[in-house]
Scaffold this motif. Structure first.
Motif, PDB file in Angstrom:
ATOM      1  N   ALA A 142      47.257  22.874  -2.258  1.00  0.00           N
ATOM      2  CA  ALA A 142      47.759  21.635  -1.635  1.00  0.00           C
ATOM      3  C   ALA A 142      46.598  20.830  -1.073  1.00  0.00           C
ATOM      4  CB  ALA A 142      48.774  21.963  -0.537  1.00  0.00           C
ATOM      5  N   VAL A 197      52.971  24.511  -9.088  1.00  0.00           N
ATOM      6  CA  VAL A 197      53.833  23.999  -8.023  1.00  0.00           C
ATOM      7  C   VAL A 197      53.460  24.639  -6.691  1.00  0.00           C
ATOM      8  CG1 VAL A 197      56.205  23.798  -7.183  1.00  0.00           C
ATOM      9  CG2 VAL A 197      55.712  23.535  -9.620  1.00  0.00           C
ATOM     10  N   VAL A 198      53.299  23.813  -5.685  1.00  0.00           N
ATOM     11  CA  VAL A 198      52.982  24.276  -4.321  1.00  0.00           C
ATOM     12  C   VAL A 198      54.264  24.306  -3.489  1.00  0.00           C
ATOM     13  CG1 VAL A 198      51.787  23.672  -2.174  1.00  0.00           C
ATOM     14  CG2 VAL A 198      50.630  23.362  -4.387  1.00  0.00           C
ATOM     15  N   PRO A 199      54.560  25.338  -2.693  1.00  0.00           N
ATOM     16  CA  PRO A 199      53.854  26.609  -2.717  1.00  0.00           C
ATOM     17  C   PRO A 199      54.333  27.471  -3.871  1.00  0.00           C
ATOM     18  CG  PRO A 199      55.610  26.701  -1.089  1.00  0.00           C
ATOM     19  CD  PRO A 199      55.630  25.308  -1.686  1.00  0.00           C
ATOM     20  N   ALA A 200      53.516  28.404  -4.266  1.00  0.00           N
ATOM     21  CA  ALA A 200      53.845  29.263  -5.398  1.00  0.00           C
ATOM     22  C   ALA A 200      54.724  30.442  -5.006  1.00  0.00           C
ATOM     23  CB  ALA A 200      52.558  29.782  -6.029  1.00  0.00           C
TER      24      ALA A 200
END
Lengths: 278, 278, 278, 278, 278, 278
Positions: free
Chosen positions: F140, F200-203
């Motif tokens: 991020a 994609v955050v968070p994983a």
């Protein structure tokens, strides 16, 4: 409780309007060291003062005077804006001088305050409460007061050279005189307090707790290239209160560890560490 | 140009996590007088310093040291937050102690920084550039520096009593020692500068312009009820630089006019005056 | 849920670019009483509205209209900036008119937004959430709405005189018409609510608790020199709701005590009182 | 010029300290509608008032009274904080009640002000100048004043229920009484001004320019689903000043164009359009 | 122009009130990466978009969706606050759990908004316009959008663990799903733009001007102790666009001069240099 | 711990003073994406980095380099201000060019900093801590870093065209080269992290919880008129990580309820509902 009388503390009468100057004067009205700052700072110090009648009385005297300084600066700015009008900008396209003046005007003097003083600085940033200081420790606070009067007087002195309007300058001279007195005043108060309590703030921290870090309280750490900084009073001789001697550490060595923080719990979603499964 | 070395200036090792304390410590990291303030203040004073090599060198030494203090406080806060987790709040409804701790935690330590230090104060207000002072006048600025170290040390001293964690206290003792030295340092520098330039800032304002307002530069105006304020050094005797004698004005009289501003032009839409027709 | 349609509410078509005017227009986009303020204010009042379907519906109507006003002003500012370019500043040194215009331009229109509207006022201060009001008490909030439309219309009226560009003026006339309607609208809503609840906010404070301070609820305290303030409707006759008669207190007397706060505990490091030993 | 007398306007004497309540009370001292706001708002309106002696005198009366309200609230907060100490937090780990109270305390009351009032709101956000209104148009400004007193009284009424301390409540009752009077006062002043100038602000905008947008000045645009908003006084009948009749536009149609702004010059680095070569 | 429909985008229905959670949720409503930020950011990017119809349309789609997310979060916060009351605080002194909850509540939810969402973050700091980005360069801005969705989703994920309320979690799951899509979306848009314009922003800077600084565009400067930083993709191999190869400068040498600024003119009152006479 | 060396990283030597340019350059010193931002952002990310030695080392390298960039920009601004003086404004009334330049100058460069750099942007708004990002999630944060370098380089490129001063341009070219490298650097780091953790955050959000909202994670909602937005990569094909296929929802239907919040308790003083009696 407060009361207001109609006369200004000192006469305010400009020779001619000057809306660009009005913008600059906002700095000493609503800037970091403007009159709003010292007014609110001394009032809050006075309101919160515990157990020292003569200091409280003095703070209320000066704080109350400063409300009147905000009043004077609003009068000054109003006069500098007299006659300014929105139409001037539209004419600016035709005439370089008008254009230049409009470029230097604070648009909020026309749009927001209707030719009055604003509670903001020379760039239009609103005054805010984090400019002021009132900690309950009088020596600490009066050092702030001495400093605020130093910056305030410096800025008024710089403003003084921005105009040759004798009316404006006359008001500034009164303000410079009062700022001179106020610097004297805080110096005198600081001298009294330092004689009572010692020069280091706070004075009452438990002495036994101070012992452990004794050496670091007298060392200058040379962390930038060159050692010109070894030439000052801060590098040699004894501390101002005579409690120790200064040491110039020309090649300082870090005394701490290389710090490696722990990996956080899973719900923080640090993401990188495979063991972190929810 | 700057360089970083991995070791902290002093050891930072807390005995146990304490997320409520982490919130309070933010005050001396990102508050008005936290380490971010003195770091940026001394660096800007150093970057902008004109014509005084030894002062510039000294400012760079201290400013560079303070970057390392921001680093230490981030390490301290991280350790105080170790193990804190979002789930704790949900459990709070069941357990008063957990609830109490969650109530006192800065929610941004969990939500925003993921258990790290924040550039904000103990109430979560972001640090901002108007906290710092760099005016180009060294005496004015060093009075601010002396003051900032006084407030900073006062706040660390108050924090010291908020914990009995010996690890935290050990770090605070180092910071208190350095703040003691820094107060000495700015006192010594101020003494040098006052001997060179006189005690009133700015020193170079044209003396002939000061004459007109001579009396006001030595008067105390008693604007609050009572005259306890006549008892201090600021009310009697001579000014600190011996240029005049103080006068206590027990019943001050306004020297200005009752100010009546002009009616503004029509396009300001002041509305009340019938002659204002567009 | 919201939907957007491509057409602007009203046509926006300026006759010619004017980057200095673009800067001024920012006041009514992102200033204290700009369209961002009324948009967010009405939307939050609508989102938070409890138990009053027709008021909520009305708030959503107007709030939704105001999003479209932000859109119109961005279009207006873009057109006023058309053709502005960074190179202009370098040419400014050669030509007074160019220089003047560059001096009056918001540098962020070139550097930050690339010729678009900014979420900030005419001095570049970012819009912030403390401009808006949504208290849950509809009468209180609608007084704010009436006021916001009054200030907004006043500022647009002042802006109107800053240009003779007929395209710009045509857009402003539409905005002035809507602001006229919105003033009517909030007056009408306030009238409804005052008839239901009485004129004093809040209406539901326990009447028995109000009794004790009955006299102070009808007194004008004359705290500034002169008594011109005795001439208004606020000084004589009965209160707007007929519950009592006004009293003009020409020489008010303080009803409180001289307040002397206690000395604080030692860990506050108040420093001055010898009995404070840690 | 201003003067201070030692007595508070009304007695302030709490039954017992309550540091959590002290934090809440900050809202009505340094919040958006706290006493600092009305104090500075009325003073700036008074300082900037042009050409209306009785209004200026009245504004100075009330503004001066409000300085004294700031003073009273500082006294109240100091008393609520009496006895609070930094050590309490460390004990919090052992005792849920202490922990809970510490969690609800503003840490700056301990660390920054040393048990005094702060110029900030109940979340510690500093008061700022953009809270206040002083536009030069008295009708617009007095609508703000009526609104500010409405919000202020609403918040004090909410605070009243946060404590059963009779001493605190007695002070709040005095403030509620004054806020009741101040609402009456601004209503009375608004009535006077509306009778003189009409109800729409500003009154002096050129009537011929208003004609073009005549219809939009009386239309309600239904932009949210449902038409409950057609039921109010704002939707039917005539405008408050009888100059026209309201029209409820149930299915409004956009009157503007689909706006397509021009491609900017090369030095803006818009990047996407191949013809843009530097 | 915009329209509103009464239904929320997704259902919002909490199982039980939780005022402490309401305070935390403010972070994703009015914090740096809350829904107000993405709403205003996408709307301003859309309003200011020049010359790219499909991008503008897409920005308007998403921006309009985000207004509805602000609406949903206000509904969520209102429900979490249902039943909270000012009286709870007074009871807190008797009951640790109540006290703890009151300590963790945002006092403005009671005092200011009357149980509604606030335009501020979890610490009560008002949202402000400097959170958003709209530069006119789409690739730069979409990198901000991808980042904002990453932070926003991270914070919602952390919030998710703060409650086991299934109603709240259901709403969060919808928001997490949309934030997942939005991350995908900005990645896809960035990919398109990088293919058109190259990966470095801005793309159109004159290539001949870049040549002079060619080496510095590929160098990693090792300015902190240790060379662990040499292990990443950024330290070896070729740049992402294949225009050059990275160089790890393990022992960097300053390429600039020791800078000694000129002494300022007299009216700046630098004070220290004797030749400065006014 | 940090150390300073006297040489600047790159030479800073302007050909001639230009105080209007000095004001613009403040944007890349103290603006939202100025050097203060990246300096503080990388330092806080580095200080707070948990468990990843090579990333922490890299962040410290770049953060330390950026302190030196703040230093360079202060040197640049000082040189651009050389010779500027307060008297210039008074002469402005006589000469359009002087007037124009004064109109475009930041008054704080004269009044506040005495010809030095300020910690604020090109409109004088102080830098603040909410500009920076340090969340503990490296992917991020590095997306923010890539974005910040994109905006920063864009602004320097725009500034480059504001002057033809070859000295200034030489410094800007060095900064543009470093910003080019830094964009490469963050792209490389992001590539590494996305390969490890997914895009994609968070994983680490629990996969089972994601399932429920599966469809919404792949849908584009067309909420603005027109469907040009269906033409991009975000509307068709599969998600960047191949976990699903995009769906363009041309006519989206709200999935939530019409939300009607409960009436609040009496002490909130909502006022409108008769059953609310205290």
């Amino acid at each position: 409780m407060f009361r207001h009388q109609k006369e200004l503390q000192f006469e305010v009468k400009v020779d001619r309007p000057d809306p660009m100057l009005a913008r600059q004067v906002q700095e000493v009205l609503g800037g970091q060291f403007g009159e709003m700052t010292v007014m609110m700072q001394y009032l809050f110090q006075g309101f919160n003062c515990r157990g020292e009648e003569k200091y409280k009385d003095m703070l209320m005297d000066i704080g109350t005077e400063e409300i009147g300084h905000v009043e004077m600066l609003c009068a000054l700015i109003s006069q500098l804006l007299d006659g300014a009008s929105p139409e001037a900008q539209d004419e600016a396209a035709k005439d370089p001088v008008t254009a230049a003046i409009m470029g230097g005007v604070n648009p909020q003097h026309l749009l927001v305050s209707g030719l009055g003083g604003l509670p903001s600085n020379s760039n239009g940033v609103p005054w805010n409460g984090s400019y002021i200081v009132a900690s309950g420790n009088l020596l600490a606070d009066m050092r702030s007061n001495l400093h605020a009067e130093s910056q305030g007087r410096l800025q008024v002195a710089r403003l003084y050279h921005m105009t040759t309007d004798e009316g404006v300058r006359a008001t500034f001279r009164k303000m410079l005189a009062r700022d001179r007195y106020h610097q004297y005043q805080w110096m005198a108060a600081i001298q009294e307090l330092e004689e009572k309590n010692g020069v280091v703030v706070p004075a009452t921290f438990p002495p036994e707790a101070e012992l452990e870090s004794q050496p670091e309280a007298y060392e200058f750490w040379n962390l930038s290239e060159g050692n010109e900084s070894s030439e000052g009073l801060w590098a040699t001789g004894s501390a101002p209160d005579g409690t120790g001697n200064f040491v110039y550490v020309a090649e300082p060595v870090a005394k701490g560890q290389v710090y490696k923080p722990a990996v956080p719990p899973e719900a923080i979603h640090h993401d990188l560490n495979p063991q972190n499964k929810l």
